[in-house]
Design a protein around this motif. Structure first.
Motif, PDB file in Angstrom:
ATOM      1  N   PRO A 165       0.889  -1.210  -0.096  1.00 26.13           N
ATOM      2  CA  PRO A 165      -0.036   0.138   0.066  1.00 26.13           C
ATOM      3  C   PRO A 165       0.843   1.189   0.036  1.00 26.13           C
ATOM      4  O   PRO A 165       0.367   2.299  -0.406  1.00 26.13           O
ATOM      5  CB  PRO A 165      -0.896  -0.008   1.328  1.00 26.13           C
ATOM      6  CG  PRO A 165      -0.046  -0.989   2.394  1.00 26.13           C
ATOM      7  CD  PRO A 165       0.587  -1.807   1.213  1.00 26.13           C
ATOM      8  N   HIS A 168       1.054   3.886  -3.060  1.00 18.87           N
ATOM      9  CA  HIS A 168      -0.137   4.407  -3.040  1.00 18.87           C
ATOM     10  C   HIS A 168      -0.152   5.468  -2.075  1.00 18.87           C
ATOM     11  O   HIS A 168      -0.912   6.708  -2.377  1.00 18.87           O
ATOM     12  CB  HIS A 168      -1.632   3.448  -2.804  1.00 18.87           C
ATOM     13  CG  HIS A 168      -1.999   2.475  -3.989  1.00 18.87           C
ATOM     14  ND1 HIS A 168      -2.251   3.150  -5.298  1.00 18.87           N
ATOM     15  CD2 HIS A 168      -1.587   1.080  -3.950  1.00 18.87           C
ATOM     16  CE1 HIS A 168      -2.439   2.123  -5.932  1.00 18.87           C
ATOM     17  NE2 HIS A 168      -2.006   0.920  -5.412  1.00 18.87           N
ATOM     18  N   TYR A 169       0.014   5.305  -0.894  1.00 20.24           N
ATOM     19  CA  TYR A 169       0.146   6.225   0.251  1.00 20.24           C
ATOM     20  C   TYR A 169       0.823   7.541  -0.392  1.00 20.24           C
ATOM     21  O   TYR A 169       0.723   8.643  -0.156  1.00 20.24           O
ATOM     22  CB  TYR A 169       0.392   5.955   1.573  1.00 20.24           C
ATOM     23  CG  TYR A 169      -0.550   5.170   2.223  1.00 20.24           C
ATOM     24  CD1 TYR A 169      -1.872   5.631   2.575  1.00 20.24           C
ATOM     25  CD2 TYR A 169      -0.200   3.871   2.657  1.00 20.24           C
ATOM     26  CE1 TYR A 169      -2.620   4.928   3.322  1.00 20.24           C
ATOM     27  CE2 TYR A 169      -1.189   3.081   3.418  1.00 20.24           C
ATOM     28  CZ  TYR A 169      -2.282   3.815   3.672  1.00 20.24           C
ATOM     29  OH  TYR A 169      -2.994   2.789   4.425  1.00 20.24           O
ATOM     30  N   HIS A 187      -6.062   7.110  -4.881  1.00 21.43           N
ATOM     31  CA  HIS A 187      -4.746   6.411  -4.289  1.00 21.43           C
ATOM     32  C   HIS A 187      -4.917   5.719  -2.714  1.00 21.43           C
ATOM     33  O   HIS A 187      -4.693   4.823  -2.328  1.00 21.43           O
ATOM     34  CB  HIS A 187      -3.710   7.060  -4.674  1.00 21.43           C
ATOM     35  CG  HIS A 187      -2.881   7.126  -6.062  1.00 21.43           C
ATOM     36  ND1 HIS A 187      -2.235   5.896  -6.406  1.00 21.43           N
ATOM     37  CD2 HIS A 187      -3.216   7.814  -7.081  1.00 21.43           C
ATOM     38  CE1 HIS A 187      -2.301   5.882  -7.713  1.00 21.43           C
ATOM     39  NE2 HIS A 187      -2.766   7.177  -8.157  1.00 21.43           N
ATOM     40  N   ARG A 188      -5.698   7.076  -1.960  1.00 16.56           N
ATOM     41  CA  ARG A 188      -5.674   6.686  -0.473  1.00 16.56           C
ATOM     42  C   ARG A 188      -6.621   5.441  -0.422  1.00 16.56           C
ATOM     43  O   ARG A 188      -6.286   4.606   0.358  1.00 16.56           O
ATOM     44  CB  ARG A 188      -6.226   7.698   0.130  1.00 16.56           C
ATOM     45  CG  ARG A 188      -5.256   8.655   0.861  1.00 16.56           C
ATOM     46  CD  ARG A 188      -5.534   9.677   1.694  1.00 16.56           C
ATOM     47  NE  ARG A 188      -6.447  10.600   1.092  1.00 16.56           N
ATOM     48  CZ  ARG A 188      -6.029  11.861   0.401  1.00 16.56           C
ATOM     49  NH1 ARG A 188      -4.794  11.843   0.669  1.00 16.56           N
ATOM     50  NH2 ARG A 188      -6.740  12.659  -0.052  1.00 16.56           N
ATOM     51  N   ALA A 191      -4.809   2.060  -1.191  1.00 17.95           N
ATOM     52  CA  ALA A 191      -3.829   1.802  -0.021  1.00 17.95           C
ATOM     53  C   ALA A 191      -4.616   1.158   0.756  1.00 17.95           C
ATOM     54  O   ALA A 191      -4.059   0.269   1.497  1.00 17.95           O
ATOM     55  CB  ALA A 191      -3.177   3.236   0.287  1.00 17.95           C
ATOM     56  N   LYS A 192      -5.700   1.741   1.319  1.00 18.57           N
ATOM     57  CA  LYS A 192      -6.569   1.457   2.517  1.00 18.57           C
ATOM     58  C   LYS A 192      -6.981  -0.193   2.167  1.00 18.57           C
ATOM     59  O   LYS A 192      -6.961  -1.119   3.121  1.00 18.57           O
ATOM     60  CB  LYS A 192      -7.739   2.056   2.724  1.00 18.57           C
ATOM     61  CG  LYS A 192      -7.245   3.370   3.334  1.00 18.57           C
ATOM     62  CD  LYS A 192      -8.539   4.234   3.485  1.00 18.57           C
ATOM     63  CE  LYS A 192      -8.139   5.464   4.111  1.00 18.57           C
ATOM     64  NZ  LYS A 192      -9.148   6.778   4.371  1.00 18.57           N
ATOM     65  N   ASP A 195      -3.805  -2.427   2.566  1.00 16.98           N
ATOM     66  CA  ASP A 195      -3.454  -2.399   3.992  1.00 16.98           C
ATOM     67  C   ASP A 195      -4.182  -3.318   4.828  1.00 16.98           C
ATOM     68  O   ASP A 195      -5.087  -2.880   5.611  1.00 16.98           O
ATOM     69  CB  ASP A 195      -3.512  -0.874   4.428  1.00 16.98           C
ATOM     70  CG  ASP A 195      -2.659  -0.505   5.417  1.00 16.98           C
ATOM     71  OD1 ASP A 195      -2.153  -1.533   5.948  1.00 16.98           O
ATOM     72  OD2 ASP A 195      -2.480   0.473   6.006  1.00 16.98           O
ATOM     73  N   TYR A 201       0.192   4.720   7.101  1.00 17.34           N
ATOM     74  CA  TYR A 201       1.625   5.013   6.844  1.00 17.34           C
ATOM     75  C   TYR A 201       2.043   6.491   7.202  1.00 17.34           C
ATOM     76  O   TYR A 201       1.249   7.307   7.232  1.00 17.34           O
ATOM     77  CB  TYR A 201       1.988   4.898   5.281  1.00 17.34           C
ATOM     78  CG  TYR A 201       3.383   5.405   4.884  1.00 17.34           C
ATOM     79  CD1 TYR A 201       4.443   4.646   5.362  1.00 17.34           C
ATOM     80  CD2 TYR A 201       3.552   6.612   4.331  1.00 17.34           C
ATOM     81  CE1 TYR A 201       5.695   5.209   4.880  1.00 17.34           C
ATOM     82  CE2 TYR A 201       4.625   7.245   4.058  1.00 17.34           C
ATOM     83  CZ  TYR A 201       5.954   6.490   4.385  1.00 17.34           C
ATOM     84  OH  TYR A 201       6.959   6.899   4.039  1.00 17.34           O
TER      85      TYR A 201
END
Length: 210
Positions: A165, A168-169, A187-188, A191-192, A195, A201
């Motif tokens: 992830p 992406h963060y 992107h967040r 990431a989630k 994750d 992060y």
């Protein structure tokens, strides 16, 4: 779990490699019988490791050296383990510039295979962490052009660890600084979704070992 692409024109060799790799690593193996098939697969899916022979019996004259060259031209920096009885010193010298690359001569033992794979995966993790620290510095820099440099590094990180992830963060931070909040939020969210431990992060965080 690691995603592995095994490329060899002999089915019994592919089966053997899949069994041997599965013995030492929890993996999701995919097989390809030739370079063209392997490239099509790599255009659709990302892998943690690719194994390939050098010599292929086909009409296209595409060999393992050309396969590695075309991977890198596509921006695919996945570690590649050449497993072959036909590799020459010239072959190895030619592809070594497309690192991370390693070579294992046939025949080989289970332990030799394990050591080679571990070396490539460790190299990938070390490279990822090095890129991470560099990207962090550039993202939080105020020098013109540093965000562009950071974006290029993050794109390489996507190729090195597609299931992480963290890129992406980082990309979300870059996009937020550019004022593109909508794409940053995508992107967040990506990431989630990756994750699984919901760690999030923060700058300077240590990477997980796998």
């Amino acid at each position: 779990m690691i995603d592995v692409l095994v490329v060899d024109d002999e089915k019994h060799v592919r089966n053997l490699l899949v069994r041997m790799i599965s013995t030492v690593y929890d993996c999701n193996p995919v097989e390809a019988a030739n370079v063209e098939e392997a490239l099509k697969i790599c255009d659709k899916y990302k892998f943690d490791l690719i194994t390939t022979d050098i010599k292929f019996e086909n009409e296209t004259n595409l060999d393992g050296v050309e396969f590695i060259k075309r991977l890198r031209l596509r921006g695919i920096s996945t570690p590649v383990l050449i497993i072959s009885a036909f590799a020459t010193p010239e072959n190895i010298a030619e592809v070594c510039k497309y690192h991370p690359i390693d070579y294992l001569a046939k025949p080989f033992t289970q332990d030799e295979l394990r050591r080679k794979i571990k070396g490539l995966l460790d190299y990938k993790k070390d490279s990822f962490e090095r890129y991470l620290r560099e990207a962090e510095g550039l993202i939080h820099s105020n020098f013109p052009g540093d965000l562009d440099k950071a974006e290029q590094i993050v794109r390489t990180m996507f190729s090195l660890m597609p299931s992480s992830p963290i890129p992406h963060y980082l990309m979300a931070e870059i996009l937020e600084k550019r004022g593109n909040s909508e794409l940053a939020e995508r992107h967040r969210n990506a990431a989630k979704a990756l994750d699984v431990n919901m760690k999030g992060y923060r700058k300077g965080d240590e990477l997980d070992s796998d």
